[in-house]
Design a protein around this motif. Structure first.
Motif, PDB file in Angstrom:
ATOM      1  N   UNK A  31       0.857  -1.190   0.000  1.00  0.00           N
ATOM      2  CA  UNK A  31       0.000   0.000   0.000  1.00  0.00           C
ATOM      3  C   UNK A  31       0.889   1.234   0.000  1.00  0.00           C
ATOM      4  N   UNK A  32       0.321   2.348  -0.397  1.00  0.00           N
ATOM      5  CA  UNK A  32       1.034   3.615  -0.317  1.00  0.00           C
ATOM      6  C   UNK A  32       0.790   4.216   1.067  1.00  0.00           C
ATOM      7  N   UNK A  33       1.874   4.485   1.776  1.00  0.00           N
ATOM      8  CA  UNK A  33       1.703   5.003   3.138  1.00  0.00           C
ATOM      9  C   UNK A  33       0.947   6.322   3.129  1.00  0.00           C
ATOM     10  N   UNK A  34       1.061   7.088   2.022  1.00  0.00           N
ATOM     11  CA  UNK A  34       0.311   8.344   1.930  1.00  0.00           C
ATOM     12  C   UNK A  34      -1.195   8.107   1.931  1.00  0.00           C
ATOM     13  N   UNK A  35      -1.606   6.917   1.508  1.00  0.00           N
ATOM     14  CA  UNK A  35      -3.040   6.609   1.428  1.00  0.00           C
ATOM     15  C   UNK A  35      -3.609   6.107   2.746  1.00  0.00           C
ATOM     16  N   UNK A  36      -2.813   5.362   3.529  1.00  0.00           N
ATOM     17  CA  UNK A  36      -3.376   4.694   4.704  1.00  0.00           C
ATOM     18  C   UNK A  36      -2.734   5.100   6.024  1.00  0.00           C
ATOM     19  N   UNK A  37      -1.693   5.912   5.990  1.00  0.00           N
ATOM     20  CA  UNK A  37      -1.000   6.236   7.237  1.00  0.00           C
ATOM     21  C   UNK A  37      -0.707   7.719   7.379  1.00  0.00           C
ATOM     22  N   UNK A  38      -1.629   8.535   6.885  1.00  0.00           N
ATOM     23  CA  UNK A  38      -1.534   9.985   7.063  1.00  0.00           C
ATOM     24  C   UNK A  38      -2.930  10.541   7.328  1.00  0.00           C
ATOM     25  N   UNK A  39      -3.023  11.652   8.050  1.00  0.00           N
ATOM     26  CA  UNK A  39      -4.337  12.286   8.231  1.00  0.00           C
ATOM     27  C   UNK A  39      -4.970  12.671   6.894  1.00  0.00           C
ATOM     28  N   UNK A  40      -4.144  13.067   5.937  1.00  0.00           N
ATOM     29  CA  UNK A  40      -4.664  13.465   4.632  1.00  0.00           C
ATOM     30  C   UNK A  40      -5.273  12.273   3.895  1.00  0.00           C
ATOM     31  N   UNK A  41      -4.631  11.119   4.008  1.00  0.00           N
ATOM     32  CA  UNK A  41      -5.179   9.912   3.383  1.00  0.00           C
ATOM     33  C   UNK A  41      -6.526   9.542   3.973  1.00  0.00           C
ATOM     34  N   UNK A  42      -6.651   9.695   5.292  1.00  0.00           N
ATOM     35  CA  UNK A  42      -7.915   9.388   5.953  1.00  0.00           C
ATOM     36  C   UNK A  42      -9.006  10.360   5.515  1.00  0.00           C
ATOM     37  N   UNK A  43      -8.641  11.620   5.358  1.00  0.00           N
ATOM     38  CA  UNK A  43      -9.623  12.618   4.917  1.00  0.00           C
ATOM     39  C   UNK A  43     -10.090  12.328   3.491  1.00  0.00           C
ATOM     40  N   UNK A  44      -9.174  11.859   2.640  1.00  0.00           N
ATOM     41  CA  UNK A  44      -9.523  11.570   1.245  1.00  0.00           C
ATOM     42  C   UNK A  44     -10.398  10.337   1.113  1.00  0.00           C
ATOM     43  N   UNK A 145      -3.877   5.182  16.168  1.00  0.00           N
ATOM     44  CA  UNK A 145      -2.481   4.937  15.808  1.00  0.00           C
ATOM     45  C   UNK A 145      -1.885   6.248  15.315  1.00  0.00           C
ATOM     46  N   UNK A 146      -0.587   6.390  15.535  1.00  0.00           N
ATOM     47  CA  UNK A 146       0.103   7.610  15.128  1.00  0.00           C
ATOM     48  C   UNK A 146       0.479   7.497  13.658  1.00  0.00           C
ATOM     49  N   UNK A 147      -0.013   8.423  12.867  1.00  0.00           N
ATOM     50  CA  UNK A 147       0.285   8.447  11.443  1.00  0.00           C
ATOM     51  C   UNK A 147       1.459   9.360  11.157  1.00  0.00           C
ATOM     52  N   UNK A 148       2.023   9.228   9.958  1.00  0.00           N
ATOM     53  CA  UNK A 148       3.115  10.098   9.544  1.00  0.00           C
ATOM     54  C   UNK A 148       2.652  11.555   9.597  1.00  0.00           C
TER      55      UNK A 148
END
Length: 231
Positions: A31-44, A145-148
């Motif tokens: 997976x792309x960490x930008x998609x599943x491990x960032x607040x921005x990914x969660x918002x998207x 969980x703590x995201x990037x």
């Protein structure tokens, strides 16, 4: 009485079936960490993020502690001094293996967090994209969980423990994720002895006074046996 501060990473849980992140078959190759491990990914795409962590939560609940987790709990029970376990892992395998007072600097899969009011609660196996917070009722439930890009938990407490330690031990970590990757430098700055236990040398391996290589289920119990025999 010697105080030991131990940092553990994904490598200690790998032999329990929990995937590591940065090897050729690791989670970040799937997976792309930008998609599943960032607040921005969660918002998207909250549905995709919740699905990813729902899968990991079930896998973590099925996993069993291995000999390395059990050995660290034995060290806590039999060492004359204090043994503090700080983990980057979001599973609960240290606790399942008998350890107490574990500091989860990156959070836990079995916990949910309200992005609106900050309330925490025990996460269900399956969280919905619009998971309702039991405290405020808002549809803001997310994995705890703590995201990037977010600050790890309990950092002040961790640095206080490092400042008062006699030995810092890093187990199963890549040495690539900060601030945890900087703990060995913090320990060295405080004239604390340092030991690395890992399957292979980490990015910061040269900073340790000693490195022992091998599977966690072999080298961690062997090291604990040495310490327990001295007590």
């Amino acid at each position: 009485m010697e105080k030991i501060v131990i940092l553990t990473g994904a490598g200690i849980s790998a032999e329990s079936g929990m995937g590591t992140f940065r090897d050729k078959d690791g989670l970040w190759t799937q997976v792309r960490l930008e998609d599943v491990a960032t607040p921005e990914g969660f918002a998207r795409n909250p549905a995709m993020v919740q699905e990813f962590y729902n899968f990991r939560r079930v896998k973590a609940a099925e996993a069993k502690p291995n000999a390395a987790h059990v050995a660290l709990a034995r060290l806590q029970a039999h060492h004359a001094g204090e043994v503090v376990i700080v983990t980057q892992n979001v599973d609960a395998l240290h606790e399942a293996g008998g350890a107490a007072g574990v500091i989860h600097m990156h959070g836990r899969l079995d916990s949910a967090l309200c992005a609106g009011c900050g309330h925490r609660w025990h996460a269900p196996d399956t969280m919905a994209p619009d998971e309702a917070c039991p405290a405020c009722g808002g549809p803001f439930g997310r994995p705890d969980v703590v995201w990037f890009g977010e600050m790890p938990y309990r950092m002040g407490e961790i640095y206080d423990h490092l400042a008062s330690a006699d030995l810092f031990v890093s187990i199963g970590t890549s040495g690539e994720v900060y601030p945890a990757a900087g703990f060995v430098q913090e320990a060295r700055a405080n004239d604390i002895r340092t030991l690395e236990l890992n399957l292979e040398r980490s990015a910061g391996s040269r900073l340790f006074h000693e490195t022992r290589l091998g599977p966690a289920t072999e080298i961690v119990p062997a090291w604990v046996d040495e310490l327990v025999r001295r007590n």
